[in-house]
Motif scaffolding. Structure first.
Motif, mmCIF file in Angstrom:
data_model
loop_
_atom_site.group_PDB
_atom_site.id
_atom_site.type_symbol
_atom_site.label_atom_id
_atom_site.label_comp_id
_atom_site.label_asym_id
_atom_site.label_seq_id
_atom_site.Cartn_x
_atom_site.Cartn_y
_atom_site.Cartn_z
ATOM 1 N N ASP B 381 0.827 -1.210 0.000
ATOM 2 C CA ASP B 381 0.000 0.000 0.000
ATOM 3 C C ASP B 381 0.863 1.263 0.000
ATOM 4 O OD1 ASP B 381 -2.282 -1.617 0.118
ATOM 5 O OD2 ASP B 381 -2.206 -1.679 2.311
ATOM 6 N N GLY B 382 1.947 1.215 -0.764
ATOM 7 C CA GLY B 382 2.791 2.399 -0.894
ATOM 8 C C GLY B 382 3.675 2.683 0.305
ATOM 9 N N ARG B 383 3.653 1.781 1.285
ATOM 10 C CA ARG B 383 4.470 2.017 2.483
ATOM 11 C C ARG B 383 5.453 0.869 2.698
ATOM 12 N NH1 ARG B 383 2.291 5.504 6.258
ATOM 13 N NH2 ARG B 383 3.235 4.299 7.919
ATOM 14 N N LEU B 384 6.584 1.207 3.289
ATOM 15 C CA LEU B 384 7.572 0.207 3.660
ATOM 16 C C LEU B 384 7.024 -0.550 4.870
ATOM 17 C CD1 LEU B 384 10.350 -0.475 2.553
ATOM 18 C CD2 LEU B 384 11.336 1.109 4.190
ATOM 19 N N THR B 385 6.948 -1.879 4.750
ATOM 20 C CA THR B 385 6.284 -2.679 5.785
ATOM 21 C C THR B 385 7.132 -3.898 6.123
ATOM 22 O OG1 THR B 385 4.213 -2.051 4.725
ATOM 23 C CG2 THR B 385 4.090 -3.819 6.337
ATOM 24 N N ALA B 386 7.256 -4.197 7.397
ATOM 25 C CA ALA B 386 7.945 -5.422 7.808
ATOM 26 C C ALA B 386 7.006 -6.598 7.566
ATOM 27 C CB ALA B 386 8.339 -5.337 9.277
ATOM 28 N N VAL B 387 7.490 -7.623 6.868
ATOM 29 C CA VAL B 387 6.664 -8.807 6.597
ATOM 30 C C VAL B 387 6.333 -9.470 7.941
ATOM 31 C CG1 VAL B 387 6.623 -11.075 5.468
ATOM 32 C CG2 VAL B 387 7.754 -9.130 4.354
ATOM 33 N N PRO B 388 5.014 -9.566 8.285
ATOM 34 C CA PRO B 388 4.664 -10.008 9.639
ATOM 35 C C PRO B 388 5.066 -11.453 9.950
ATOM 36 C CG PRO B 388 2.682 -9.617 8.301
ATOM 37 C CD PRO B 388 3.846 -9.133 7.509
ATOM 38 N N GLU B 389 5.083 -12.317 8.919
ATOM 39 C CA GLU B 389 5.408 -13.731 9.170
ATOM 40 C C GLU B 389 6.902 -13.923 9.455
ATOM 41 O OE1 GLU B 389 4.016 -12.652 6.277
ATOM 42 O OE2 GLU B 389 1.940 -13.107 6.783
ATOM 43 N N ALA B 390 7.701 -12.935 9.050
ATOM 44 C CA ALA B 390 9.149 -13.109 9.127
ATOM 45 C C ALA B 390 9.743 -12.274 10.256
ATOM 46 C CB ALA B 390 9.790 -12.711 7.801
ATOM 47 N N GLY B 391 11.025 -12.459 10.465
ATOM 48 C CA GLY B 391 11.766 -11.599 11.380
ATOM 49 C C GLY B 391 11.631 -11.986 12.834
ATOM 50 N N GLY B 392 12.189 -11.137 13.678
ATOM 51 C CA GLY B 392 12.160 -11.377 15.116
ATOM 52 C C GLY B 392 13.567 -11.528 15.672
ATOM 53 N N THR B 393 13.613 -11.837 16.953
ATOM 54 C CA THR B 393 14.897 -11.872 17.655
ATOM 55 C C THR B 393 15.323 -13.309 17.942
ATOM 56 O OG1 THR B 393 13.831 -11.819 19.811
ATOM 57 C CG2 THR B 393 14.375 -9.696 18.830
ATOM 58 N N SER B 394 16.570 -13.452 18.370
ATOM 59 C CA SER B 394 17.068 -14.740 18.853
ATOM 60 C C SER B 394 16.176 -15.203 19.994
ATOM 61 C CB SER B 394 18.489 -14.595 19.387
ATOM 62 O OG SER B 394 19.276 -13.839 18.521
ATOM 63 N N PRO B 395 16.108 -16.523 20.233
ATOM 64 C CA PRO B 395 15.271 -17.009 21.334
ATOM 65 C C PRO B 395 15.867 -16.668 22.704
ATOM 66 C CG PRO B 395 16.478 -18.820 20.307
ATOM 67 C CD PRO B 395 16.740 -17.611 19.476
ATOM 68 N N LEU B 396 14.994 -16.497 23.675
ATOM 69 C CA LEU B 396 15.439 -16.380 25.072
ATOM 70 C C LEU B 396 15.898 -17.760 25.533
ATOM 71 C CD1 LEU B 396 12.575 -14.140 26.499
ATOM 72 C CD2 LEU B 396 15.018 -13.557 26.539
ATOM 73 N N ALA B 397 16.699 -17.792 26.565
ATOM 74 C CA ALA B 397 17.116 -19.049 27.206
ATOM 75 C C ALA B 397 17.836 -20.007 26.260
ATOM 76 C CB ALA B 397 15.911 -19.752 27.843
ATOM 77 N N ALA B 398 18.475 -19.459 25.211
ATOM 78 C CA ALA B 398 19.281 -20.326 24.345
ATOM 79 C C ALA B 398 20.563 -20.712 25.075
ATOM 80 C CB ALA B 398 19.610 -19.592 23.046
ATOM 81 N N ASP B 399 21.197 -21.806 24.625
ATOM 82 C CA ASP B 399 22.418 -22.235 25.325
ATOM 83 C C ASP B 399 23.641 -21.430 24.876
ATOM 84 O OD1 ASP B 399 23.052 -23.269 22.842
ATOM 85 O OD2 ASP B 399 22.664 -25.360 23.409
ATOM 86 N N ALA B 400 24.740 -21.644 25.554
ATOM 87 C CA ALA B 400 25.962 -20.871 25.294
ATOM 88 C C ALA B 400 26.460 -21.090 23.870
ATOM 89 C CB ALA B 400 27.046 -21.250 26.300
ATOM 90 N N ALA B 401 26.243 -22.294 23.336
ATOM 91 C CA ALA B 401 26.717 -22.592 21.982
ATOM 92 C C ALA B 401 25.986 -21.727 20.958
ATOM 93 C CB ALA B 401 26.519 -24.073 21.666
ATOM 94 N N PHE B 402 24.671 -21.544 21.167
ATOM 95 C CA PHE B 402 23.866 -20.710 20.265
ATOM 96 C C PHE B 402 24.366 -19.268 20.306
ATOM 97 C CE2 PHE B 402 20.244 -18.338 18.706
ATOM 98 C CZ PHE B 402 19.614 -19.187 17.800
ATOM 99 N N ARG B 403 24.596 -18.761 21.534
ATOM 100 C CA ARG B 403 25.085 -17.373 21.677
ATOM 101 C C ARG B 403 26.473 -17.224 21.041
ATOM 102 N NH1 ARG B 403 20.079 -16.138 22.564
ATOM 103 N NH2 ARG B 403 19.353 -16.162 24.733
ATOM 104 N N ALA B 404 27.299 -18.247 21.191
ATOM 105 C CA ALA B 404 28.659 -18.192 20.631
ATOM 106 C C ALA B 404 28.586 -18.201 19.105
ATOM 107 C CB ALA B 404 29.485 -19.367 21.133
ATOM 108 N N ARG B 405 27.652 -19.012 18.571
ATOM 109 C CA ARG B 405 27.500 -19.083 17.125
ATOM 110 C C ARG B 405 27.068 -17.718 16.574
ATOM 111 N NH1 ARG B 405 23.955 -22.884 14.055
ATOM 112 N NH2 ARG B 405 22.854 -23.288 15.993
#
Lengths: 94, 423
Positions: B381-405
């Motif tokens: 609709d003529g506007r820049l829009t974030a695709v709602p199905e996509a995106g987001g942040t890393s999960p909470l409570a991930a293990d150290a290996a995930f954070r290191a990666r």
């Protein structure tokens, strides 16, 4: 007459206009490098097989494979777009 | 081949045409002038030249070197040297881009003319303006350019980053570090919190009794839950975040005494090292050219980041109002590639393909602890829009290996962005 027209035409023919494949793929260069050639820790995409790329993208999107950021990104693309992306990167030189 | 008289005349005429067409230049190549040699400008110039080598692309940039803001927080933790942030524009010059080193002092958006500080001027058919942000040194009382020499902002990498690092090295154990965060929008939304994390990482090892206070104008911030989870685990009481409604919003700065004043009886806060990240806006160059609106940023069309005020003038990177895209180097390069493709298509009289933009921002909570946020943007609709199905942040409570990666991927992304924009 055709020869005359060719001679009068500009000497350099314009390169092919950047199409949809480039437009979709270019967004990936930020992590995967120019044309999908990475010089760092992110995997290169250029020159991987189309089948592998399509499979990987599909699995990231469905969640069958778990990556870090790729699951979140792949969900933003349609089947047709994933196919265009796979074909575009498969067509690059590593 | 037997030449008839008529055929001979024709051949002679053809030869004449050929000679003429060699003497007369073909239509001159379109000229595109890119102002600003940061991620947005450098990357756009590179792709303009790659997508149509016949274009006359000029990149106007400040003298080298350019220091990347991404990863400059690792310098504050003593983990990187300034030379590791250094980028140059030589490779772009070798690729066929005319690189001019200088400072733009005025833009005529109608004539597409840019005045330089050495008295010369550049004229083009299209302008791409990517000058980054300007620090609003009149917006926070007491914090101007002179105050920044005492209380560094370090929000432009280089001498300011080194100054802040030196001040940290001189911090006594048991001392206090203050970081003041402005209201949005500003360059790199999660940047202040990564900075706090990496300074706290260094304090924990080198100044274990020192304390770090984030004084925030806002009540929430990017990747907040992930930062707070990580801070709790890594730094405990050594790092404290003060939200705007709880006294974090700074109203006045007293540089000489390193004091930050908050309203409503909160504070004042005195620090041994004080990092003030000032409010920001599009640079004066763009304001004076009539390219900004009341927000202080440049309104643009989401299709090719063409100014809503002046056709043929594209504004990208931090100076553009590209909301909901954040002001990040990643966003800037995503815009730059799409804008280059759109300009090349437009100059050929073609309709550019619908753009897809991407942002992925990594933050380090420690050198081996990374988190990310991502989004895919389209025009709807003529506007820049974030695709709602996509995106987001890393999960909470991930293990150290995930954070290191993700910390490894943060470095990989920085390498790719640098090579893509400047390589």
């Amino acid at each position: 007459m055709l020869a005359a027209l060719l001679l009068l035409a500009p000497l350099r023919l314009p390169a092919e206009a950047p199409g949809r494949g480039f437009g979709l793929a270019a967004a990936c260069f930020g992590c995967h490098g120019t044309d999908g050639v990475s010089r760092g820790a992110i995997p290169s995409l250029a020159g991987r097989s189309e089948r592998f790329l399509l499979l990987a993208l599909g699995e990231y999107r469905s969640g069958a494979s778990s990556g870090t950021v790729m699951n979140r990104i792949a969900r933003g693309y349609s089947d047709e777009e994933l196919a265009l992306l796979a074909a575009w990167f498969a067509g690059r030189r590593e | 081949m037997r030449l008839t008289r008529r055929g001979f005349v024709g051949a002679a005429a053809l030869a004449g045409f050929a000679a003429l067409s060699r003497r007369l230049p073909a239509a001159p190549p379109a000229r595109v002038l890119v102002v600003g040699g940061g991620y947005a400008g450098a990357c756009c110039a590179k792709y303009l030249q790659r997508l149509d080598p016949a274009l006359a692309v000029t990149l106007l940039t400040r003298p080298d070197p350019y220091y990347t803001c991404p990863f400059s927080n690792l310098l504050l933790a003593g983990r990187l040297g300034l030379d590791e942030l250094e980028q140059r524009h030589d490779a772009l010059a070798h690729a066929g881009i005319e690189v001019r080193y200088g400072e733009a002092i005025a833009v005529d958006p109608v004539a597409k003319r840019v005045q330089l500080d050495d008295g010369s001027a550049l004229v083009a058919d299209r302008l791409v303006l990517a000058p980054g942000v300007e620090f609003a040194f009149d917006a926070l009382p007491g914090y101007d350019a002179a105050a920044a020499a005492i209380l560094p902002h370090a929000w432009e990498a280089g001498a300011q980053t080194v100054l802040l690092r030196r001040q940290l090295e001189a911090l006594p154990d048991g001392g206090t570090v203050l970081i003041s965060v402005p209201p949005e929008p500003y360059r790199c939304p999660p940047g202040p919190y990564e900075r706090a994390s990496l300074i706290a990482w260094w304090l924990r090892r080198a100044r274990p009794r020192a304390k770090l206070l984030i004084l925030d104008a806002k009540d929430r911030f990017s990747k907040q839950a992930l930062f707070r989870e990580g801070w709790q685990a890594l730094y405990g009481q050594q790092l404290e975040w003060v939200p705007g409604s709880d006294g974090g919003r700074i109203e006045r700065v007293e540089a000489a005494t390193r004091t930050l004043h908050a309203g409503f009886g909160f504070g004042p806060y005195r620090g041994d090292v004080v990092n003030v990240i000032p409010p920001q806006r599009a640079p004066k160059l763009l304001r004076e050219a009539g390219l900004t609106d009341a927000s202080g940023w440049c309104p643009v069309s989401p299709l090719a980041f063409e100014s809503s005020r002046h056709p043929g003038v594209h504004v990208l990177g931090d100076a553009a109002d590209a909301a909901p895209m954040p002001k990040s180097a990643y966003s800037a390069t995503s815009q730059a590639r799409a804008v280059a493709a759109a300009i090349v298509a437009q100059l050929r009289g073609e309709v550019p393909a619908a753009p897809v933009y991407l942002n992925t921002c990594y933050s380090l909570l420690a050198p081996d602890y990374g988190i990310s946020i991502a989004a895919v943007y389209r025009v709807a609709d003529g506007r820049l829009t974030a695709v709602p199905e996509a995106g987001g942040t890393s999960p909470l409570a991930a293990d150290a290996a995930f954070r290191a990666r993700e910390a490894v991927f943060a470095a990989g992304t920085w390498t790719s962005l640098n090579a893509d924009a400047f390589g």
